[in-house]
Scaffold this motif. Structure first.
Motif, PDB file in Angstrom:
ATOM      1  N   ILE A 157       0.862  -1.185   0.000  1.00 59.19           N
ATOM      2  CA  ILE A 157       0.000   0.000   0.000  1.00 59.19           C
ATOM      3  C   ILE A 157       0.899   1.237   0.000  1.00 59.19           C
ATOM      4  CG2 ILE A 157      -1.818   1.244   1.231  1.00 59.19           C
ATOM      5  CD1 ILE A 157      -2.765  -1.419  -0.002  1.00 59.19           C
ATOM      6  N   SER A 158       1.080   1.808  -1.177  1.00 58.47           N
ATOM      7  CA  SER A 158       1.915   2.999  -1.321  1.00 58.47           C
ATOM      8  C   SER A 158       1.021   4.241  -1.353  1.00 58.47           C
ATOM      9  CB  SER A 158       2.758   2.861  -2.596  1.00 58.47           C
ATOM     10  OG  SER A 158       3.594   3.992  -2.745  1.00 58.47           O
ATOM     11  N   THR A 159       1.487   5.308  -1.938  1.00 55.40           N
ATOM     12  CA  THR A 159       0.747   6.575  -1.888  1.00 55.40           C
ATOM     13  C   THR A 159       1.031   7.432  -3.119  1.00 55.40           C
ATOM     14  OG1 THR A 159       0.669   8.705  -0.724  1.00 55.40           O
ATOM     15  CG2 THR A 159       2.651   7.429  -0.422  1.00 55.40           C
ATOM     16  N   ASP A 160       0.100   8.326  -3.434  1.00 56.33           N
ATOM     17  CA  ASP A 160       0.319   9.285  -4.535  1.00 56.33           C
ATOM     18  C   ASP A 160       1.478  10.233  -4.222  1.00 56.33           C
ATOM     19  OD1 ASP A 160      -0.987  10.721  -2.499  1.00 56.33           O
ATOM     20  OD2 ASP A 160      -2.338  11.784  -3.867  1.00 56.33           O
ATOM     21  N   GLU A 161       1.824  10.352  -2.916  1.00 51.38           N
ATOM     22  CA  GLU A 161       2.831  11.345  -2.532  1.00 51.38           C
ATOM     23  C   GLU A 161       4.230  10.988  -3.044  1.00 51.38           C
ATOM     24  OE1 GLU A 161       2.269  13.043   1.356  1.00 51.38           O
ATOM     25  OE2 GLU A 161       0.175  12.422   1.404  1.00 51.38           O
ATOM     26  N   VAL A 162       4.419   9.729  -3.488  1.00 46.87           N
ATOM     27  CA  VAL A 162       5.740   9.347  -4.019  1.00 46.87           C
ATOM     28  C   VAL A 162       6.044  10.095  -5.321  1.00 46.87           C
ATOM     29  CG1 VAL A 162       5.764   7.049  -2.968  1.00 46.87           C
ATOM     30  CG2 VAL A 162       4.881   7.305  -5.294  1.00 46.87           C
ATOM     31  N   CYS A 222      -2.401   5.336  -3.961  1.00 45.49           N
ATOM     32  CA  CYS A 222      -3.722   5.968  -3.856  1.00 45.49           C
ATOM     33  C   CYS A 222      -3.599   7.409  -3.373  1.00 45.49           C
ATOM     34  CB  CYS A 222      -4.591   5.169  -2.885  1.00 45.49           C
ATOM     35  SG  CYS A 222      -6.297   5.714  -2.876  1.00 45.49           S
ATOM     36  N   THR A 223      -4.602   8.191  -3.705  1.00 38.91           N
ATOM     37  CA  THR A 223      -4.699   9.578  -3.235  1.00 38.91           C
ATOM     38  C   THR A 223      -5.239   9.598  -1.808  1.00 38.91           C
ATOM     39  OG1 THR A 223      -6.869   9.608  -4.238  1.00 38.91           O
ATOM     40  CG2 THR A 223      -5.054  10.514  -5.547  1.00 38.91           C
ATOM     41  N   TRP A 263      -9.465  13.565  -3.114  1.00 35.65           N
ATOM     42  CA  TRP A 263     -10.037  12.730  -2.043  1.00 35.65           C
ATOM     43  C   TRP A 263     -10.827  11.532  -2.562  1.00 35.65           C
ATOM     44  CZ3 TRP A 263      -8.370  13.625   2.731  1.00 35.65           C
ATOM     45  CH2 TRP A 263      -7.825  14.891   3.017  1.00 35.65           C
ATOM     46  N   LEU A 264     -10.579  10.369  -1.937  1.00 34.36           N
ATOM     47  CA  LEU A 264     -11.300   9.135  -2.289  1.00 34.36           C
ATOM     48  C   LEU A 264     -11.933   8.557  -1.017  1.00 34.36           C
ATOM     49  CD1 LEU A 264     -11.845   6.996  -4.586  1.00 34.36           C
ATOM     50  CD2 LEU A 264      -9.902   5.736  -3.643  1.00 34.36           C
ATOM     51  N   PHE A 265     -13.217   8.197  -1.103  1.00 33.68           N
ATOM     52  CA  PHE A 265     -13.890   7.600   0.056  1.00 33.68           C
ATOM     53  C   PHE A 265     -13.279   6.225   0.319  1.00 33.68           C
ATOM     54  CE2 PHE A 265     -17.675   5.706   2.268  1.00 33.68           C
ATOM     55  CZ  PHE A 265     -17.643   6.562   3.352  1.00 33.68           C
ATOM     56  N   VAL A 266     -13.008   5.926   1.598  1.00 34.35           N
ATOM     57  CA  VAL A 266     -12.226   4.732   1.950  1.00 34.35           C
ATOM     58  C   VAL A 266     -12.861   3.433   1.451  1.00 34.35           C
ATOM     59  CG1 VAL A 266     -13.214   4.511   4.291  1.00 34.35           C
ATOM     60  CG2 VAL A 266     -10.899   3.645   3.831  1.00 34.35           C
ATOM     61  N   GLU A 267     -14.203   3.379   1.398  1.00 36.11           N
ATOM     62  CA  GLU A 267     -14.864   2.156   0.903  1.00 36.11           C
ATOM     63  C   GLU A 267     -14.506   1.892  -0.559  1.00 36.11           C
ATOM     64  OE1 GLU A 267     -19.230   1.969   0.944  1.00 36.11           O
ATOM     65  OE2 GLU A 267     -18.968   1.780   3.115  1.00 36.11           O
ATOM     66  N   ASP A 268     -14.398   2.962  -1.333  1.00 35.64           N
ATOM     67  CA  ASP A 268     -14.012   2.801  -2.740  1.00 35.64           C
ATOM     68  C   ASP A 268     -12.579   2.285  -2.843  1.00 35.64           C
ATOM     69  OD1 ASP A 268     -16.294   3.404  -4.225  1.00 35.64           O
ATOM     70  OD2 ASP A 268     -15.985   5.558  -4.005  1.00 35.64           O
ATOM     71  N   TYR A 269     -11.723   2.765  -1.937  1.00 37.09           N
ATOM     72  CA  TYR A 269     -10.349   2.259  -1.976  1.00 37.09           C
ATOM     73  C   TYR A 269     -10.321   0.776  -1.592  1.00 37.09           C
ATOM     74  CZ  TYR A 269      -5.249   2.152  -1.580  1.00 37.09           C
ATOM     75  OH  TYR A 269      -3.919   1.857  -1.745  1.00 37.09           O
ATOM     76  N   TYR A 290      -0.606   0.122  -9.699  1.00 39.63           N
ATOM     77  CA  TYR A 290      -1.854   0.812 -10.048  1.00 39.63           C
ATOM     78  C   TYR A 290      -2.005   2.102  -9.248  1.00 39.63           C
ATOM     79  CZ  TYR A 290      -3.606  -3.357 -12.459  1.00 39.63           C
ATOM     80  OH  TYR A 290      -3.777  -4.404 -13.322  1.00 39.63           O
ATOM     81  N   ASN A 291      -2.359   3.170  -9.936  1.00 40.46           N
ATOM     82  CA  ASN A 291      -2.804   4.392  -9.273  1.00 40.46           C
ATOM     83  C   ASN A 291      -4.288   4.250  -8.972  1.00 40.46           C
ATOM     84  OD1 ASN A 291      -0.316   5.544  -9.616  1.00 40.46           O
ATOM     85  ND2 ASN A 291      -0.915   6.894 -11.308  1.00 40.46           N
ATOM     86  N   VAL A 292      -4.716   4.802  -7.837  1.00 39.77           N
ATOM     87  CA  VAL A 292      -6.137   4.771  -7.470  1.00 39.77           C
ATOM     88  C   VAL A 292      -6.543   6.175  -7.021  1.00 39.77           C
ATOM     89  CG1 VAL A 292      -7.898   3.603  -6.085  1.00 39.77           C
ATOM     90  CG2 VAL A 292      -5.754   2.410  -6.581  1.00 39.77           C
TER      91      VAL A 292
END
Ligand code: NAD
Ligand code: TYD
Length: 341
Positions: A122-127, A176-177, A215-221, A238-240
């Motif tokens: 579980i990475s992040t968009d911040e990379v 993910c964002t 912003w992404l709602f956690v259920e969607d993630y 994958y980007n999310v």
């Protein structure tokens, strides 16, 4: 299927444990979490007695403890365990290097030795760093982390691809964002603003408040993570994202509106050092290849989130007691002093 979830007592991890147990009947979950200030077993109180769920208190940097879990056989691992708050990483990067880099490497090593069939990082968009106006980063974008937190997550991503390349660890990386929703620790923007506004306390807006987050709602993630766990090919990134970056000021105004509180509560404060101006991701690859799409609109998600915090004041008050008080004092009450050191 036996899935090890590290960091499952945190915000996204606890939502994902619940999502997995509720949506897949044949899954057993082991939640391995050291319970830092951000980990909270109360976030999983409703499933604590589920016979398909087991909690183990342990640290991802502890080789012996990690090996003990792997020894019993695992089908997959989803690694959420991390130090996650940018402001804390600016204050002291050491715990971020320890958990986010050494912890990931310790898990990768176990995955290699025990021939784990699937490793989801579980990475992040911040990379990717800050995105210019009008640009959404793809999985091909060169990494350009700009905060100590982002640098530690980017380093972990590099270790994941190094272990995949060198030892054939079957790894998938999700970037993910910003997520929002129930059980998010109230150091992050949305729950912090909800908590302060409820008590008519000032809402600290960093800089001009025009920084954008997607912003992404956690259920969607959670549905994206489940797809990646079951369907993604090893070696894929994958980007999310929801694909709709919005300025912080708009988010805070929406929260105030839902709570029926005045905008006069907003207070502009000294900006975060090195503050990334804008995060925006193109998530068309996961949409096309795995059939994922976000289902919850921001309007619905933020209403559900504010309602959840309003109805779960015991959880919120507990999260804001203890260590949080010292943190709040350093970062907000004495903000100018803390950031001029
Ligand atoms: P969080 O801070 O709410 O929870 C982190 C969890 O990890 C806690 O339960 C904590 O106890 C546990 N943990 C920390 N160090 C550990 C260690 N050494 N050993 C075992 N457990 C440990 O985090 P979150 O917001 O749920 O984020 C989860 C993951 O998603 C992180 O990897 C983060 O980088 C990533 N992410 C988060 C967001 C977001 O908006 N929250 C966005 C993109 C990516
Ligand atoms: P945050 O929730 O810390 O997530 P990240 O920095 O990882 O994106 O912050 C989201 C945005 O809100 C970011 O631009 C910083 C800003 N922010 C504030 O303006 N005030 C605050 O008190 C906090 C916590 C964040």
């Amino acid at each position: 299927m036996k899935v090890l979830i590290t960091g499952g007592a945190g915000f996204i991890g606890s939502n994902f444990v619940r999502h997995l147990l509720n949506s897949k009947r044949d899954v057993n979950v082991i939640n391995f979490d050291s319970l830092t200030y951000a980990g909270n077993p109360e976030s999983l109180a409703d499933i604590a007695e589920n016979p398909r769920y087991q909690f183990i208190r342990g640290d991802v940097t502890d080789k012996q403890a990690v090996d003990a879990v792997f020894k019993n056989g695992l089908d997959a691992l989803v690694n959420f365990a991390a130090e996650t708050h940018v402001d804390r990483s600016i204050e002291d990067a050491t715990p971020f290097l320890r958990t986010n880099i050494l912890g990931t490497q310790c898990l990768l090593d176990a995955a290699k030795r025990f021939k784990l069939p699937k490793f989801v990082q579980i990475s992040t968009d911040e990379v990717y760093g800050s995105a210019p106006a009008g640009v959404s980063f793809t999985e091909e974008t060169v990494l350009d982390p700009r905060s100590p937190y982002a640098a530690s997550k980017a380093a972990a991503d590099h270790f994941v691809s190094a272990y995949a390349n060198t030892y054939g660890v079957p790894a998938v990386v999700l970037r993910c964002t910003n997520n929002y929703g129930p059980y998010q620790f109230p150091e992050k923007l949305i729950p912090l603003m909800v908590a302060n506004a409820r008590e008519d306390n000032p809402l600290p807006i960093y800089g001009d408040g025009m920084q954008e987050r997607d912003w992404l709602f956690v259920e969607d993630y959670c549905s994206a993570i489940a797809l990646a766990l079951y369907k993604a090919q090893p070696g894929t990134i994958y980007n999310v994202s929801a694909g709709a970056p919005q300025p912080n000021l708009k988010i805070v105004r929406t929260i105030l509106k839902h709570l029926g509180k005045p905008e006069s509560l907003m207070q502009y404060v000294k900006d975060r050092p090195g503050h990334d101006r804008r995060y925006a991701l193109d998530s068309s690859k996961i949409q096309k290849e795995l059939g994922w799409s976000p289902k919850v609109s921001f309007e619905e998600g933020i209403r559900r989130t504010v309602d959840w915090y309003q109805s779960n004041t015991a959880w919120l008050n507990h999260a804001r007691s203890g260590e949080y008080r010292n943190y709040y004092d350093r970062h907000y009450v004495r903000r100018t002093e803390t950031f001029s050191k």
